[in-house]
Motif scaffolding. Sequence first.
Motif, mmCIF file in Angstrom:
data_model
loop_
_atom_site.group_PDB
_atom_site.id
_atom_site.type_symbol
_atom_site.label_atom_id
_atom_site.label_comp_id
_atom_site.label_asym_id
_atom_site.label_seq_id
_atom_site.Cartn_x
_atom_site.Cartn_y
_atom_site.Cartn_z
ATOM 1 N N LEU A 32 48.396 36.474 52.907
ATOM 2 C CA LEU A 32 49.057 37.738 53.208
ATOM 3 C C LEU A 32 49.156 38.601 51.967
ATOM 4 O O LEU A 32 48.880 39.806 51.978
ATOM 5 C CB LEU A 32 50.444 37.444 53.791
ATOM 6 C CG LEU A 32 51.291 38.654 54.148
ATOM 7 C CD1 LEU A 32 50.594 39.500 55.239
ATOM 8 C CD2 LEU A 32 52.675 38.233 54.605
ATOM 9 N N GLU A 33 49.557 37.997 50.842
ATOM 10 C CA GLU A 33 49.698 38.747 49.591
ATOM 11 C C GLU A 33 48.360 39.264 49.090
ATOM 12 O O GLU A 33 48.255 40.381 48.579
ATOM 13 C CB GLU A 33 50.353 37.870 48.526
ATOM 14 C CG GLU A 33 51.812 37.545 48.787
ATOM 15 C CD GLU A 33 52.664 38.796 48.800
ATOM 16 O OE1 GLU A 33 52.379 39.742 48.036
ATOM 17 O OE2 GLU A 33 53.655 38.828 49.551
ATOM 18 N N GLU A 34 47.318 38.471 49.263
ATOM 19 C CA GLU A 34 45.993 38.905 48.829
ATOM 20 C C GLU A 34 45.476 40.040 49.698
ATOM 21 O O GLU A 34 44.826 40.972 49.192
ATOM 22 C CB GLU A 34 45.034 37.713 48.865
ATOM 23 C CG GLU A 34 45.196 36.736 47.716
ATOM 24 C CD GLU A 34 44.937 37.423 46.404
ATOM 25 O OE1 GLU A 34 43.833 37.958 46.172
ATOM 26 O OE2 GLU A 34 45.862 37.451 45.532
ATOM 27 N N MET A 35 45.779 40.003 50.976
ATOM 28 C CA MET A 35 45.351 41.099 51.858
ATOM 29 C C MET A 35 46.016 42.391 51.451
ATOM 30 O O MET A 35 45.380 43.460 51.433
ATOM 31 C CB MET A 35 45.674 40.752 53.316
ATOM 32 C CG MET A 35 44.784 39.626 53.881
ATOM 33 S SD MET A 35 45.247 39.174 55.574
ATOM 34 C CE MET A 35 44.815 40.707 56.444
ATOM 35 N N LYS A 36 47.304 42.301 51.112
ATOM 36 C CA LYS A 36 48.010 43.501 50.652
ATOM 37 C C LYS A 36 47.443 43.980 49.336
ATOM 38 O O LYS A 36 47.267 45.174 49.104
ATOM 39 C CB LYS A 36 49.489 43.203 50.500
ATOM 40 C CG LYS A 36 50.222 43.046 51.818
ATOM 41 C CD LYS A 36 51.701 42.781 51.537
ATOM 42 C CE LYS A 36 52.481 42.644 52.847
ATOM 43 N NZ LYS A 36 53.916 42.404 52.616
ATOM 44 N N ARG A 37 47.160 43.031 48.458
ATOM 45 C CA ARG A 37 46.679 43.418 47.123
ATOM 46 C C ARG A 37 45.307 44.047 47.183
ATOM 47 O O ARG A 37 45.017 45.022 46.484
ATOM 48 C CB ARG A 37 46.657 42.170 46.216
ATOM 49 C CG ARG A 37 46.258 42.468 44.745
ATOM 50 C CD ARG A 37 46.359 41.234 43.914
ATOM 51 N NE ARG A 37 45.337 40.269 44.271
ATOM 52 C CZ ARG A 37 44.063 40.307 43.805
ATOM 53 N NH1 ARG A 37 43.699 41.255 42.980
ATOM 54 N NH2 ARG A 37 43.200 39.380 44.185
ATOM 55 N N LEU A 38 44.454 43.515 48.103
ATOM 56 C CA LEU A 38 43.087 44.015 48.192
ATOM 57 C C LEU A 38 42.943 45.206 49.146
ATOM 58 O O LEU A 38 41.849 45.734 49.309
ATOM 59 C CB LEU A 38 42.156 42.896 48.629
ATOM 60 C CG LEU A 38 42.059 41.714 47.620
ATOM 61 C CD1 LEU A 38 41.234 40.600 48.213
ATOM 62 C CD2 LEU A 38 41.461 42.205 46.306
ATOM 63 N N GLY A 39 44.060 45.612 49.771
ATOM 64 C CA GLY A 39 44.022 46.809 50.617
ATOM 65 C C GLY A 39 43.598 46.558 52.038
ATOM 66 O O GLY A 39 43.213 47.514 52.722
ATOM 67 N N PHE A 40 43.646 45.327 52.461
ATOM 68 C CA PHE A 40 43.253 45.037 53.839
ATOM 69 C C PHE A 40 44.405 45.182 54.832
ATOM 70 O O PHE A 40 44.221 45.006 56.021
ATOM 71 C CB PHE A 40 42.673 43.610 53.952
ATOM 72 C CG PHE A 40 41.330 43.485 53.272
ATOM 73 C CD1 PHE A 40 40.207 44.063 53.856
ATOM 74 C CD2 PHE A 40 41.217 42.832 52.062
ATOM 75 C CE1 PHE A 40 38.989 43.935 53.221
ATOM 76 C CE2 PHE A 40 39.994 42.722 51.444
ATOM 77 C CZ PHE A 40 38.849 43.271 52.022
ATOM 78 N N TRP A 41 45.594 45.442 54.323
ATOM 79 C CA TRP A 41 46.728 45.676 55.225
ATOM 80 C C TRP A 41 46.661 47.119 55.693
ATOM 81 O O TRP A 41 46.540 48.013 54.882
ATOM 82 C CB TRP A 41 48.026 45.369 54.518
ATOM 83 C CG TRP A 41 49.198 45.254 55.465
ATOM 84 C CD1 TRP A 41 50.121 46.188 55.738
ATOM 85 C CD2 TRP A 41 49.503 44.137 56.236
ATOM 86 N NE1 TRP A 41 51.027 45.750 56.638
ATOM 87 C CE2 TRP A 41 50.653 44.444 56.977
ATOM 88 C CE3 TRP A 41 48.917 42.867 56.421
ATOM 89 C CZ2 TRP A 41 51.248 43.553 57.886
ATOM 90 C CZ3 TRP A 41 49.526 42.014 57.316
ATOM 91 C CH2 TRP A 41 50.667 42.352 58.033
ATOM 92 N N GLY A 42 46.764 47.372 57.014
ATOM 93 C CA GLY A 42 46.546 48.713 57.558
ATOM 94 C C GLY A 42 47.571 49.721 57.104
ATOM 95 O O GLY A 42 48.707 49.382 56.815
ATOM 96 N N ARG A 43 47.090 51.016 57.035
ATOM 97 C CA ARG A 43 47.997 52.083 56.675
ATOM 98 C C ARG A 43 49.003 52.295 57.801
ATOM 99 O O ARG A 43 48.682 52.123 58.962
ATOM 100 C CB ARG A 43 47.231 53.380 56.420
ATOM 101 C CG ARG A 43 46.291 53.302 55.200
ATOM 102 C CD ARG A 43 45.553 54.609 55.034
ATOM 103 N NE ARG A 43 44.687 54.581 53.880
ATOM 104 C CZ ARG A 43 45.052 54.882 52.656
ATOM 105 N NH1 ARG A 43 46.289 55.258 52.454
ATOM 106 N NH2 ARG A 43 44.179 54.832 51.672
#
Length: 514
Positions: A32-43
């Motif tokens: 989850l943290e890596e997705m946020k860091r890499l920008g994969f969490w939706g706007r």
Amino acid sequence: MNPLPTIMADNRLTRQQIYDRIRETSRDDFILEEMKRLGFWGRGQDDPSVSELLIKKEVELGKELDKLLAEQRKYDNKQAVLKEMRMKRMAEAKQKRADNKKKREEQRFNKAEAWRQKKETEIFYLGQGVSGGLNHTENNVVLLQQKGLPVFYDEQELASAAGIELKELKFLSFSRSVSTVNHYRKFYLPKKSGGKRLISAPMPRLKKLQYWILHNVLQKVTLHTAVHGFTGKRSIVTNAQQHIAKDVVINADVKDFFPSIHIKRVKGIFKALGYSEKTATILALVCTEPVTEEVMIDGKNYFIQKGERVLPQGAPTSPALTNIICYHLDKRLQGVASKHQYTYTRYADDITFSATGQQLKEEALLWRVKKILKEEGFNIHPDKIRIMHKGTRQEVTGVVVNKKLSLSRQKLRNFRAMLHNLKTKGYADIKTGNKDIAAVILGYLNYIKMIDPVKALQFQQQVNQLFQQPSFHQLLKEQAAARAAVKPVEKSAMPSPESTTPQQGNGNWWNVTE
């Protein structure tokens, strides 16, 4: 060129970093943290979803669970925990013991060093029964200065002034109940009245220190005017002169004069002069000796103390101390004498009263004198009281005082006989012990001259004739050789036998009238 791969490449974690992150949290939380860091969490998805909350809660609970499990594992193995605790306490105790041991060793070393330095610079113990006042070190400086006496602020100053080391001062003043060392050489001398007199002659080191005390302290103390013994410019002659041509002369001796004065009185005198109790104790110990008994055990001599320390008869300080101690006695006896028109003098233990005309009866005077002496700690010798009236031979300290100072006929006759025997029979019949016969003759001739100069002139002629004989010179040589065989020759003020021949321009060495 697509920039996304570059960004991903720049933000790529190493394998070890990924493992560490997963171990710290959980696999889902890491993703989850890596997705946020890499920008994969939706706007527009700022609020966390239910799945995200669950993941975070799972991580927190996992951490807490790991902690509880760790605690549980620790308490499950109680023996290991107790052992760990014991080992820890043992290690702490061992370290504490080592620290305490080191601290105690340092304290012992410092204490021993301080004790060593104290022994080198202080005297804090001088024997049982005499060391009680050694902690009182305050002098009466004003009183000492008024009397013209030296001030010693501590024992080191006293030792330095006397020219000795502190350890020697302690050795000479230490009081021992049992000892293999005796600072006095004891021997007996015959008394004129019969019997023997015990003499305690101090050994050289102690004698030197006593002479220093005599010259620097005791001789500076003012004495009573009635004292004529062992003081400057007074003698048996000045003592006898006070009693010339009197109707009655009363003479008495004090019994056991020196042994009657104990160390407490001597110490009190030094304190009265202004010295501290510590200095007074040291000086009193140097000037007194214990009453001892010599015994031999296993071939070794021991001196066992059997009485109080007293003034030794033979020490140079003893006569001066008695003169100071007897000041109050002399004052009281002088008062009685003056009240009843008597003249009073004292020469050591020999007290004399004389009077002319009407006065108190002799027996009444003696009764008062005995009473005063007893109150002052002394006693009259019952066998040595002489009441000499006019018309009988009156003697004071061996000098006849009937009309003028003179010697008894018997003494003059004995001296004349000795000179005659030397002239006619030689030295063999003259009993002088191991003394120099020339010194004996000159000493007695000077004694006669001091008392009766006219008689001395008559004897001087006989002495001159005797000393001029070659046989007398030979006699002196033989006697000197005999003395040298007994002990090493010491320096003396008397000339050697070889120098008895008159020298030009100097006159005869034996002529005391020149």
